[in-house]
Design a protein around this motif. Sequence first.
Motif, PDB file in Angstrom:
ATOM      1  N   GLY A   1     -13.594  38.736 -49.883  1.00 54.83           N
ATOM      2  CA  GLY A   1     -13.302  37.329 -50.088  1.00 54.83           C
ATOM      3  C   GLY A   1     -13.916  36.721 -51.335  1.00 54.83           C
ATOM      4  O   GLY A   1     -13.707  35.549 -51.619  1.00 54.83           O
ATOM      5  N   LYS A   2     -14.668  37.484 -52.084  1.00 56.70           N
ATOM      6  CA  LYS A   2     -15.310  36.976 -53.296  1.00 56.70           C
ATOM      7  C   LYS A   2     -14.452  37.286 -54.513  1.00 56.70           C
ATOM      8  O   LYS A   2     -13.734  38.277 -54.559  1.00 56.70           O
ATOM      9  N   ARG A   3     -14.541  36.403 -55.513  1.00 61.56           N
ATOM     10  CA  ARG A   3     -13.840  36.608 -56.783  1.00 61.56           C
ATOM     11  C   ARG A   3     -14.858  37.118 -57.792  1.00 61.56           C
ATOM     12  O   ARG A   3     -15.880  36.466 -58.036  1.00 61.56           O
ATOM     13  N   TYR A   4     -14.596  38.279 -58.356  1.00 58.50           N
ATOM     14  CA  TYR A   4     -15.490  38.894 -59.324  1.00 58.50           C
ATOM     15  C   TYR A   4     -14.865  38.874 -60.708  1.00 58.50           C
ATOM     16  O   TYR A   4     -13.654  39.061 -60.857  1.00 58.50           O
ATOM     17  N   GLN A   5     -15.712  38.663 -61.697  1.00 53.90           N
ATOM     18  CA  GLN A   5     -15.267  38.795 -63.080  1.00 53.90           C
ATOM     19  C   GLN A   5     -15.972  40.004 -63.695  1.00 53.90           C
ATOM     20  O   GLN A   5     -17.187  40.112 -63.639  1.00 53.90           O
ATOM     21  N   PHE A   6     -15.189  40.903 -64.249  1.00 53.29           N
ATOM     22  CA  PHE A   6     -15.694  42.104 -64.902  1.00 53.29           C
ATOM     23  C   PHE A   6     -15.577  41.918 -66.410  1.00 53.29           C
ATOM     24  O   PHE A   6     -14.547  41.454 -66.907  1.00 53.29           O
ATOM     25  N   THR A   7     -16.630  42.279 -67.133  1.00 50.46           N
ATOM     26  CA  THR A   7     -16.638  42.189 -68.587  1.00 50.46           C
ATOM     27  C   THR A   7     -16.992  43.555 -69.161  1.00 50.46           C
ATOM     28  O   THR A   7     -18.030  44.127 -68.819  1.00 50.46           O
TER      29      THR A   7
ATOM     30  N   ARG B   1      -8.295  48.645 -65.171  1.00 46.64           N
ATOM     31  CA  ARG B   1      -8.532  49.521 -66.322  1.00 46.64           C
ATOM     32  C   ARG B   1      -9.014  48.682 -67.489  1.00 46.64           C
ATOM     33  O   ARG B   1      -8.516  47.585 -67.702  1.00 46.64           O
ATOM     34  N   PHE B   2      -9.958  49.229 -68.234  1.00 43.05           N
ATOM     35  CA  PHE B   2     -10.540  48.519 -69.364  1.00 43.05           C
ATOM     36  C   PHE B   2     -10.359  49.347 -70.628  1.00 43.05           C
ATOM     37  O   PHE B   2     -10.561  50.553 -70.625  1.00 43.05           O
TER      38      PHE B   2
ATOM     39  N   THR C   1      -8.151  45.074 -73.028  1.00 40.38           N
ATOM     40  CA  THR C   1      -8.530  44.501 -71.739  1.00 40.38           C
ATOM     41  C   THR C   1     -10.051  44.495 -71.637  1.00 40.38           C
ATOM     42  O   THR C   1     -10.664  45.503 -71.307  1.00 40.38           O
ATOM     43  N   LEU C   2     -10.650  43.344 -71.952  1.00 39.90           N
ATOM     44  CA  LEU C   2     -12.104  43.246 -71.988  1.00 39.90           C
ATOM     45  C   LEU C   2     -12.676  42.436 -70.827  1.00 39.90           C
ATOM     46  O   LEU C   2     -13.802  42.665 -70.424  1.00 39.90           O
ATOM     47  N   ILE C   3     -11.903  41.485 -70.314  1.00 40.43           N
ATOM     48  CA  ILE C   3     -12.365  40.650 -69.205  1.00 40.43           C
ATOM     49  C   ILE C   3     -11.261  40.600 -68.149  1.00 40.43           C
ATOM     50  O   ILE C   3     -10.116  40.293 -68.466  1.00 40.43           O
ATOM     51  N   VAL C   4     -11.620  40.924 -66.907  1.00 43.72           N
ATOM     52  CA  VAL C   4     -10.657  40.925 -65.806  1.00 43.72           C
ATOM     53  C   VAL C   4     -11.321  40.307 -64.578  1.00 43.72           C
ATOM     54  O   VAL C   4     -12.487  40.554 -64.311  1.00 43.72           O
ATOM     55  N   ALA C   5     -10.554  39.512 -63.844  1.00 45.22           N
ATOM     56  CA  ALA C   5     -11.054  38.943 -62.593  1.00 45.22           C
ATOM     57  C   ALA C   5     -10.232  39.503 -61.439  1.00 45.22           C
ATOM     58  O   ALA C   5      -9.049  39.804 -61.592  1.00 45.22           O
TER      59      ALA C   5
END
Length: 79
Positions: A11-17, A41-42, A46-50
């Motif tokens: 249920g949490k929203r994560y941001q990946f950098t 995939r990074f 693609t540097l930032i994905v939520a």
Amino acid sequence: MTKRVICLEKGKRYQFTFSKNVTKGTVNVETQDKKGGSILRFDDQTLIVAMIVEEKNRYQVVAKFVKADGEYTLRWNIK
């Protein structure tokens, strides 16, 4: 290839950098579910994905260096 297991809360929203410092070759980084299916995939574009985690699960970060020298960083936090 390197693998690292991560646990994310349902249920949490994560941001990946994603960032990297590679002098030659390429580095491919992705997150996978417990069955090995690719989720994120990074790369250079693609540097930032939520993402919102739909179920509590173990995930893994997989990095593959292809004739590469350098390092990468993948950070994630709850948004």
